[in-house]
Design a protein around this motif. Sequence first.
Motif, PDB file in Angstrom:
ATOM      1  N   GLY A  87       0.820  -1.204   0.000  1.00 51.29           N
ATOM      2  CA  GLY A  87       0.000   0.000   0.000  1.00 51.29           C
ATOM      3  C   GLY A  87       0.849   1.246   0.000  1.00 51.29           C
ATOM      4  O   GLY A  87       1.955   1.266   0.550  1.00 51.29           O
ATOM      5  N   PHE A  88       0.338   2.291  -0.633  1.00 56.35           N
ATOM      6  CA  PHE A  88       1.015   3.579  -0.703  1.00 56.35           C
ATOM      7  C   PHE A  88       0.003   4.670  -0.403  1.00 56.35           C
ATOM      8  O   PHE A  88      -1.151   4.584  -0.809  1.00 56.35           O
ATOM      9  CB  PHE A  88       1.607   3.805  -2.099  1.00 56.35           C
ATOM     10  N   SER A  89       0.440   5.695   0.310  1.00 54.63           N
ATOM     11  CA  SER A  89      -0.447   6.828   0.592  1.00 54.63           C
ATOM     12  C   SER A  89       0.318   8.124   0.355  1.00 54.63           C
ATOM     13  O   SER A  89       1.545   8.159   0.447  1.00 54.63           O
ATOM     14  CB  SER A  89      -0.958   6.773   2.036  1.00 54.63           C
ATOM     15  N   ASP A  90      -0.440   9.169   0.045  1.00 54.29           N
ATOM     16  CA  ASP A  90       0.174  10.468  -0.195  1.00 54.29           C
ATOM     17  C   ASP A  90      -0.869  11.544   0.072  1.00 54.29           C
ATOM     18  O   ASP A  90      -2.063  11.290   0.074  1.00 54.29           O
ATOM     19  CB  ASP A  90       0.685  10.579  -1.625  1.00 54.29           C
ATOM     20  N   SER A  91      -0.394  12.743   0.303  1.00 60.04           N
ATOM     21  CA  SER A  91      -1.293  13.873   0.503  1.00 60.04           C
ATOM     22  C   SER A  91      -0.651  15.125  -0.069  1.00 60.04           C
ATOM     23  O   SER A  91       0.543  15.175  -0.299  1.00 60.04           O
ATOM     24  CB  SER A  91      -1.581  14.075   1.991  1.00 60.04           C
ATOM     25  N   ASP A  92      -1.483  16.108  -0.303  1.00 55.54           N
ATOM     26  CA  ASP A  92      -1.022  17.384  -0.837  1.00 55.54           C
ATOM     27  C   ASP A  92      -1.669  18.477   0.000  1.00 55.54           C
ATOM     28  O   ASP A  92      -2.845  18.782  -0.159  1.00 55.54           O
ATOM     29  CB  ASP A  92      -1.416  17.504  -2.308  1.00 55.54           C
ATOM     30  N   TRP A  93      -0.890  19.029   0.920  1.00 61.35           N
ATOM     31  CA  TRP A  93      -1.414  20.006   1.863  1.00 61.35           C
ATOM     32  C   TRP A  93      -1.723  21.311   1.143  1.00 61.35           C
ATOM     33  O   TRP A  93      -0.891  21.876   0.449  1.00 61.35           O
ATOM     34  CB  TRP A  93      -0.408  20.237   2.978  1.00 61.35           C
ATOM     35  N   GLY A  94      -2.931  21.818   1.296  1.00 66.02           N
ATOM     36  CA  GLY A  94      -3.324  23.075   0.672  1.00 66.02           C
ATOM     37  C   GLY A  94      -3.424  22.980  -0.834  1.00 66.02           C
ATOM     38  O   GLY A  94      -3.165  23.942  -1.533  1.00 66.02           O
ATOM     39  N   ALA A  95      -3.794  21.829  -1.359  1.00 67.88           N
ATOM     40  CA  ALA A  95      -3.809  21.609  -2.807  1.00 67.88           C
ATOM     41  C   ALA A  95      -4.855  22.456  -3.510  1.00 67.88           C
ATOM     42  O   ALA A  95      -4.621  22.951  -4.608  1.00 67.88           O
ATOM     43  CB  ALA A  95      -4.057  20.133  -3.104  1.00 67.88           C
TER      44      ALA A  95
END
Length: 145
Positions: A87-95
Amino acid sequence: MDYNNKLHSFSGIPFTSPSSYRRLLGKLLYLTNSISDLSYAVSHLSQFIFAPTDQHQTSTNHILIYLKHSPALGLLFPSNNIISIKGFSDSDWGACLDTRKFAKSWCFFMGSSLISWKSKKQNTVSRSSAEVEYRVMAMASCEAH
């Protein structure tokens, strides 16, 4: 879609009749079930379905060009697949430039086959990128369970 192209609600000239843009985006949403590469771009462009502009249409045209040049891409489940889950996760703060909310996404593979994925704009605004990463990892681990 160019990831560095930051679209927002007021970028470009608004359409007088956005029905063709809406129909095209509906067809692209249907394609995301079998072509997971489109998920992020189509969901990002879906935010502007009520008031699309010419820049949103240009980004949609980039997706169509991608589809034209890669007709053989899609989900593949080979019979000799190794049973291991990654599994892989990612986020983009203030996208999102309009709301400053972050985008969360994760995907899970069984061997080399994609079996689960999600990309969504979060409901709340976070105070730091560390908080965002923690939330996304927690949600991805719940999905893995």
